[in-house]
Design a protein around this motif. Structure first.
Motif, PDB file in Angstrom:
ATOM      1  N   HIS A 149      29.505  31.462  35.652  1.00  0.00           N
ATOM      2  CA  HIS A 149      28.363  31.227  36.548  1.00  0.00           C
ATOM      3  C   HIS A 149      27.042  31.625  35.890  1.00  0.00           C
ATOM      4  O   HIS A 149      26.030  31.740  36.575  1.00  0.00           O
ATOM      5  N   ASP A 150      27.081  31.805  34.568  1.00  0.00           N
ATOM      6  CA  ASP A 150      25.878  32.042  33.781  1.00  0.00           C
ATOM      7  C   ASP A 150      25.191  33.375  34.129  1.00  0.00           C
ATOM      8  O   ASP A 150      23.987  33.408  34.426  1.00  0.00           O
ATOM      9  N   PRO A 151      25.922  34.487  34.066  1.00  0.00           N
ATOM     10  CA  PRO A 151      25.325  35.789  34.433  1.00  0.00           C
ATOM     11  C   PRO A 151      24.500  36.374  33.288  1.00  0.00           C
ATOM     12  O   PRO A 151      24.685  36.003  32.137  1.00  0.00           O
ATOM     13  N   GLU A 152      23.628  37.319  33.642  1.00  0.00           N
ATOM     14  CA  GLU A 152      22.823  37.989  32.611  1.00  0.00           C
ATOM     15  C   GLU A 152      23.572  39.173  32.020  1.00  0.00           C
ATOM     16  O   GLU A 152      23.397  39.521  30.859  1.00  0.00           O
ATOM     17  N   VAL A 153      24.371  39.810  32.861  1.00  0.00           N
ATOM     18  CA  VAL A 153      25.161  40.974  32.411  1.00  0.00           C
ATOM     19  C   VAL A 153      26.622  40.716  32.724  1.00  0.00           C
ATOM     20  O   VAL A 153      26.947  40.229  33.813  1.00  0.00           O
ATOM     21  N   ILE A 154      27.491  41.045  31.771  1.00  0.00           N
ATOM     22  CA  ILE A 154      28.926  40.856  31.998  1.00  0.00           C
ATOM     23  C   ILE A 154      29.630  42.197  31.789  1.00  0.00           C
ATOM     24  O   ILE A 154      29.465  42.836  30.742  1.00  0.00           O
ATOM     25  N   PHE A 155      30.387  42.607  32.772  1.00  0.00           N
ATOM     26  CA  PHE A 155      31.178  43.836  32.663  1.00  0.00           C
ATOM     27  C   PHE A 155      32.634  43.447  32.429  1.00  0.00           C
ATOM     28  O   PHE A 155      33.218  42.706  33.228  1.00  0.00           O
ATOM     29  N   LEU A 156      33.190  43.960  31.367  1.00  0.00           N
ATOM     30  CA  LEU A 156      34.586  43.649  31.052  1.00  0.00           C
ATOM     31  C   LEU A 156      35.365  44.958  30.953  1.00  0.00           C
ATOM     32  O   LEU A 156      35.066  45.797  30.105  1.00  0.00           O
ATOM     33  N   ASP A 157      36.343  45.094  31.828  1.00  0.00           N
ATOM     34  CA  ASP A 157      37.139  46.322  31.830  1.00  0.00           C
ATOM     35  C   ASP A 157      38.465  46.018  31.141  1.00  0.00           C
ATOM     36  O   ASP A 157      39.291  45.292  31.680  1.00  0.00           O
TER      37      ASP A 157
END
Lengths: 321, 469
Positions: A149-157
């Motif tokens: 969805h074209d995010p500015e920040v991506i959190f990957l756990d």
């Protein structure tokens, strides 16, 4: 301005302190790794930033807004650890569902979903039910849903959890691409090598506290270390080398000499030569992130043990009184 | 709206994948097929009309609008020269109006005219009347000692003066007879013409009653497939249809539908709250409470669809088989949905508190059974109170209290039954029903039920929003 700005963040679960006054800033366009053992508080911090978990005290801001607000969540992607996608969805229908929650219109969804599934190598299985996916495929789908969805920040756990080595490499390459597109990526992992390979900056978390931050290069270049093997029968002059100001450790096969700033290994080699001790092997051993991490964890553990001993002593003394 | 529709589609997909919807639809189709197998055959006109026309002695004052019923002694109704044309019946109605009060004297007032005059006037206000308990039981009239009499609230028929009776016109008598066909048979298409008759105290009318044998007040034999199960009876079609609607569909069918719905939907919320699933959704721009409530509404819409298909299907096949198309039976759809809304709200609270589908399912079933039991015991105690069977005041007040403070699950059934009976019973039958059964108040039943739904959902939302993860 920092994309992620956390100061004095604290989270208590009853008497358990999951986060203890954590302060952290992450700048835009980086791949930032948060390293720590299981239970260190890494996931809790991400969940606070996303509004899934409420903070006890302190401040957490994301993209300049208080963390967890609906507006901020529109601009963020997230792959949780131990995610469980509803098995009744196909890969495509799941992304359509999430896309609708993000407010994406249908043409955008169709385009972005096809692209994203292709990027993670799932385009041929997009219409299959998720319950037929392997663990690695679910992980790839999880990564796709975090950025489609074209995010500015991506959190990957734990993004490489359950993924084979080839897949891990592909994920690293994908994260590099996403970074090149200007996104900020925040990766939680206990896999030190992965963090070392993909992250620009790293924070090491232990028992709810940030114990070290820096670039991977900064963290790993702190100590120069040599491993020396002598000919059979020769005894390494530990006391004399220590007398020269070096730190020495021995194991069954090798002697490890650690250099302080301004010291040279030649001083040690000259001493061995003067004593007619024949060398079999001299190897410079650069510290890995894992060495650093283990050292820090051990130091922290020793610290807490000492504190524990002190407390025990104090309690004992009081009882004696 | 887009978010709501997305979550609704997600719930639907979950229901379809888990075969929930197929199970429900199969049950729904089985219920419809079962009801479709029930056939209704009008009984012979000759015997039934001769018997049932005598009930015309009872009428409803205020041109059939009063809540009271009344009767004037000395009027006898006979059907002669009966001809049947399909479901239409043509016959002569002979009204004999004589009252000697056992003294052998000519009546001072024509009883038939008195009845018509009473039919034109409003009834008196209601008052307590002693009704023999045996009458209430519908049994032995011999056992009517004072100790078995019971106070019942009844509306009283109007007093009629001799002048008022004498002033009744032929047209008013014809209107009265026409209205009697509505009151006793539910048959409104009747042509009545007075035939001249020389005998004093006797009125003869030519009657052509269209579809009288198909009307809700006409007795019908009942068959299942081609086996006759009720024959040679006086049971009006409306009563039989209402028993099917109320007992088979709203009672047993509705109960089974709700039970299965509770079991099948008890997995929805716990699945949503599973570790690893909830985080994925609540990290999206949708509120935790919003998501929970939308999921709840999704379950409700799902049951609304199933209820609409079941009840609508049953209504359609009953209409085809019996010719009764009164839409009031369709009130069963919102009634079932409201009952399910209450149970699903309870299930949602348990699911949020325990995150266990098994706990949600078992506790909701226990809750349902508890509410049903309180309602059932209260109903039995109410009947026992009317019949004055034993001293049950303490137990009765306990269950009255419980029924007042708990969600009115059983009372909702009673209200639904009342509304559907209004679409099935003849006006006379309805008046008898209203005399004997006091319906619960709409405000009380719906108000308390809604309050509980709001309270359950409020508690679930609060816990869900304050819980980490």
């Amino acid at each position: 301005m920092a994309v992620i700005d956390v100061s004095n963040l604290q989270k208590d679960y009853g008497s358990l302190q999951a986060l203890k006054s954590v302060t952290l800033q992450v700048d835009s366009g980086q791949i930032y790794g948060l390293l720590g053992q299981n239970g260190a508080g890494k996931s809790t911090m991400i969940k606070i930033l996303l509004g899934i978990v409420r903070l006890t005290s302190g401040e957490a801001n994301l993209l300049g807004f208080p963390a967890g607000t609906i507006e901020v969540r529109k601009r963020v992607g997230y792959l949780p650890e131990d995610h469980a996608f509803p098995g009744y969805h196909t890969g495509e229908s799941l992304l359509h569902f999430y896309g609708e929650l993000y407010g994406m219109n249908r043409p955008d969804r169709v385009k972005r979903i096809a692209e994203s599934l292709d990027i993670v190598g799932l385009s041929k299985r997009g219409s299959s039910k998720i319950k037929t996916y392997s663990k690695g495929m679910k992980q790839r789908l999880g990564i796709a849903q975090s950025f489609f969805h074209d995010p500015e920040v991506i959190f990957l756990d734990e993004p490489t959890d359950g993924v084979d080595p080839v897949g891990r490499k592909e994920i690293r390459e994908l994260l590099a691409t996403l970074k090149d597109e200007g996104r900020t990526i925040f990766v939680n992992s206990h896999l030190l090598q992965e963090i070392e390979l993909m992250c620009d900056r790293v924070a090491i978390m232990h028992k709810g506290e940030i114990v070290r931050t820096g670039t991977v290069a900064e963290l790993t270049k702190t100590v120069e270390r040599f491993s020396i093997t002598l000919a059979p029968g020769a005894d390494f002059p530990v006391a004399e080398v220590k007398a020269l100001g070096f730190k020495v450790e021995r194991d069954d096969e090798e002697t490890h000499v650690e250099l302080k700033p301004g010291q040279s290994i030649d001083t040690v080699l000259d001493l061995l030569s003067s004593k007619n001790l024949r060398l079999r092997n001299v190897r410079e051993s650069k510290q890995t992130l894992e060495d650093i991490f283990m050292d820090l964890v051990e130091q922290a553990e020793r610290g807490s043990t000492k504190r524990g001993v002190r407390v025990a002593r104090a309690v004992g003394a009081r009882r004696d009184d | 709206m887009r978010t709501f529709l997305a979550i609704l589609r997600d719930s639907f997909r979950e229901a379809v994948d888990g075969f929930v919807i197929y199970i429900m639809l199969i049950l729904s189709l089985l219920t419809i097929a079962f009801v479709a197998c029930i056939g209704y055959q009008p009984v012979d006109a000759e015997g039934h009309l001769s018997k049932s026309i005598k009930n015309f002695a009872v009428f409803i004052p205020d041109k059939g609008e009063s809540t009271a019923i009344s009767a004037v002694p000395g009027v006898n109704y006979e059907a002669t020269a009966i001809k049947v044309n399909g479901k239409d019946v043509l016959f002569d109605l002979e009204v004999t109006s004589k009252s000697d009060f056992g003294l052998g004297k000519a009546p001072a007032i024509d009883p038939f005219r008195t009845a018509v005059a009473g039919w034109l006037k409003k009834a008196y206000k209601s008052e307590k009347r002693k009704i023999p308990a045996a009458v209430l039981r519908g049994g032995n009239k011999g056992n009517t000692s004072d100790s078995t009499l019971r106070d019942l609230e009844v509306a009283l028929a109007p007093d009629v003066s001799a002048e008022e009776a004498a002033a009744i016109t032929d047209e008013q008598m014809v209107e009265f007879i026409k209205n009697q066909f509505v009151a006793h048979y539910g048959c409104g298409d009747v042509k009545v013409r007075r035939r001249s008759n020389p005998d004093a105290g006797k009125y003869v009318y030519e009657v052509e009653a269209i579809n009288l044998r198909g009307s809700r007040g006409w007795a019908h034999d009942v068959s299942f497939l081609h086996w006759n199960i009720i024959t040679n009876n006086d049971l009006p079609l409306g009563l039989v249809v209402h028993v099917i609607e109320d007992t088979i569909v709203n009672g047993i069918g509705g109960g089974i539908l709700l039970l299965i719905s509770v079991i099948l939907t008890s997995f929805f919320i716990p699945n949503m709250l599973r570790k690893g699933t909830l985080d994925l959704v609540v990290s999206k721009p949708v509120g935790k409470v919003q998501y929970l409530l939308y999921k709840y509404l999704g379950g409700l819409i799902f049951i609304t669809l199933v209820s609409a298909i079941t009840v609508g299907g049953v209504w359609f096949v009953i209409g085809i088989r019996s010719g009764m198309w009164d839409p009031r039976f369709l009130i069963t759809i919102p009634a079932l949905v409201l009952s399910f809304a209450l149970l699903y709200a309870f299930s949602t609270v348990i699911a949020v508190l325990t995150r266990s589908a098994i706990a949600a399912m078992l506790l909701t079933i226990a809750f349902t059974f508890g509410l049903w039991l309180v309602g059932y015991i209260k109903k039995q105690l109410d009947v026992a109170k009317v019949m004055e069977e034993g001293n049950l005041d303490t137990v009765s007040s306990i269950f009255d209290g419980l029924n007042n403070v708990l969600p009115r699950y059983k009372d909702l059934d009673k209200l639904t039954s009342k509304v559907t009976s209004e679409g099935a019973y003849t006006p006379i039958l309805l008046r008898f029903q209203d005399m004997l059964i006091e319906p619960p108040s709409y405000v009380g039943v719906l108000g308390i039920t809604f309050l509980y739904i709001v309270a359950f959902l409020g508690l679930a939302s609060w816990r869900h929003s304050t819980r980490d993860g």
